[in-house]
Design a protein around this motif. Structure first.
Motif, short mmCIF file in Angstrom:
data_model
loop_
_atom_site.label_atom_id
_atom_site.label_comp_id
_atom_site.label_asym_id
_atom_site.label_seq_id
_atom_site.Cartn_x
_atom_site.Cartn_y
_atom_site.Cartn_z
N LYS A 167 3.77 16.15 -4.18
CA LYS A 167 3.16 15.03 -3.46
C LYS A 167 4.22 14.14 -2.83
CE LYS A 167 -0.62 13.73 -4.95
NZ LYS A 167 -1.96 13.54 -4.61
N ILE A 168 4.00 13.78 -1.57
CA ILE A 168 4.87 12.86 -0.83
C ILE A 168 4.13 11.54 -0.71
CG2 ILE A 168 6.00 12.40 1.39
CD1 ILE A 168 7.24 14.74 -0.15
N ILE A 169 4.83 10.45 -1.01
CA ILE A 169 4.23 9.11 -0.95
C ILE A 169 5.19 8.19 -0.19
CG2 ILE A 169 3.42 7.13 -2.27
CD1 ILE A 169 2.91 9.14 -4.58
N TYR A 170 4.65 7.51 0.80
CA TYR A 170 5.39 6.49 1.55
C TYR A 170 4.89 5.12 1.12
CZ TYR A 170 6.67 10.23 4.82
OH TYR A 170 7.15 11.37 5.39
N ARG A 220 0.83 -1.21 0.00
CA ARG A 220 0.00 0.00 0.00
C ARG A 220 0.86 1.25 0.00
NH1 ARG A 220 -3.87 2.00 4.89
NH2 ARG A 220 -4.29 4.04 4.00
N ASN A 221 0.36 2.31 -0.60
CA ASN A 221 1.00 3.62 -0.55
C ASN A 221 0.27 4.48 0.46
OD1 ASN A 221 2.88 3.06 -2.60
ND2 ASN A 221 1.36 3.51 -4.16
N TYR A 222 1.02 5.26 1.22
CA TYR A 222 0.48 6.13 2.26
C TYR A 222 0.84 7.57 1.95
CZ TYR A 222 -0.03 1.81 4.93
OH TYR A 222 -0.39 0.55 5.34
N LEU A 223 -0.09 8.47 2.18
CA LEU A 223 0.12 9.90 1.98
C LEU A 223 0.14 10.59 3.34
CD1 LEU A 223 -2.43 10.46 -0.92
CD2 LEU A 223 0.04 10.15 -1.12
N PRO A 224 0.91 11.68 3.47
CA PRO A 224 0.87 12.44 4.73
C PRO A 224 -0.57 12.81 5.06
CG PRO A 224 2.64 13.23 3.34
CD PRO A 224 1.85 12.26 2.51
N GLY A 225 -0.92 12.70 6.30
CA GLY A 225 -2.29 12.94 6.73
C GLY A 225 -3.10 11.66 6.83
N ASP A 226 -2.56 10.55 6.30
CA ASP A 226 -3.24 9.26 6.42
C ASP A 226 -3.24 8.88 7.89
OD1 ASP A 226 -3.79 6.45 6.48
OD2 ASP A 226 -3.19 6.32 4.38
N PRO A 227 -4.40 8.56 8.46
CA PRO A 227 -4.46 8.23 9.89
C PRO A 227 -3.53 7.08 10.30
CG PRO A 227 -6.67 8.39 8.96
CD PRO A 227 -5.70 8.52 7.82
N ASP A 228 -3.24 6.16 9.39
CA ASP A 228 -2.35 5.04 9.73
C ASP A 228 -0.93 5.52 10.02
OD1 ASP A 228 -4.42 3.23 9.46
OD2 ASP A 228 -3.93 2.73 7.38
N LEU A 229 -0.54 6.64 9.44
CA LEU A 229 0.81 7.17 9.68
C LEU A 229 0.95 7.79 11.07
CD1 LEU A 229 1.77 8.78 6.26
CD2 LEU A 229 2.61 6.66 7.25
N ASP A 230 -0.17 8.03 11.75
CA ASP A 230 -0.12 8.59 13.10
C ASP A 230 0.65 7.67 14.05
OD1 ASP A 230 -1.50 10.82 12.31
OD2 ASP A 230 -3.42 10.16 13.13
N LEU A 231 0.80 6.41 13.67
CA LEU A 231 1.59 5.48 14.47
C LEU A 231 3.04 5.97 14.59
CD1 LEU A 231 1.69 2.69 15.86
CD2 LEU A 231 2.26 1.71 13.65
N VAL A 280 15.94 12.10 8.35
CA VAL A 280 16.03 11.00 9.33
C VAL A 280 14.83 10.07 9.33
CG1 VAL A 280 17.54 12.32 10.85
CG2 VAL A 280 15.08 12.43 11.19
N GLY A 281 13.81 10.35 8.59
CA GLY A 281 12.60 9.54 8.61
C GLY A 281 12.66 8.40 7.61
N PRO A 282 11.53 7.75 7.43
CA PRO A 282 11.47 6.65 6.47
C PRO A 282 11.61 7.15 5.03
CG PRO A 282 9.29 7.11 7.37
CD PRO A 282 10.26 7.97 8.11
N ALA A 283 12.01 6.25 4.15
CA ALA A 283 12.14 6.57 2.72
C ALA A 283 10.79 6.99 2.17
CB ALA A 283 12.66 5.35 1.97
N TYR A 284 10.83 7.86 1.19
CA TYR A 284 9.60 8.36 0.57
C TYR A 284 9.87 8.74 -0.87
CZ TYR A 284 11.65 12.97 1.41
OH TYR A 284 12.49 14.06 1.42
N TYR A 285 8.80 8.91 -1.62
CA TYR A 285 8.87 9.42 -2.98
C TYR A 285 8.35 10.84 -2.97
CZ TYR A 285 9.43 4.63 -4.64
OH TYR A 285 9.89 3.37 -4.86
#
Length: 70
Positions: free
Chosen positions: A45-48, A9-20, A35-40
């Motif tokens: 647009k930022i995509i994890y 799955r791809n996650y976007l900033p603001g996705d409630p699952d990223l609140d973890l 220092v955070g996780p890799a992203y595109y």
């Protein structure tokens, strides 16, 4: 390996699952500091990717039962 996020799955900033990991501002700070996780970054647009989030979380796993043998 951690399975905190859906691998395909791809996650976007603001996705409630990223609140973890932290709120949207925290993720922005991590991207700025590198220092955070890799992203595109596609335009603005930022995509994890779930696989990257799981790998990043797994690298930060702490096992209190590990005696830390050097």
């Amino acid at each position: 390996m951690a399975k905190l996020f859906e691998h395909d799955r791809n996650y976007l900033p603001g996705d409630p699952d990223l609140d973890l990991l932290g709120d949207r501002d925290k993720l922005t700070q991590w991207r700025h500091k590198g220092v955070g996780p890799a992203y595109y970054k596609l335009g603005r647009k930022i995509i994890y990717r779930g696989a990257d989030l799981n790998a990043w979380a797994d690298a930060r796993r702490v096992d209190p039962n590990d005696d830390g043998a050097l």
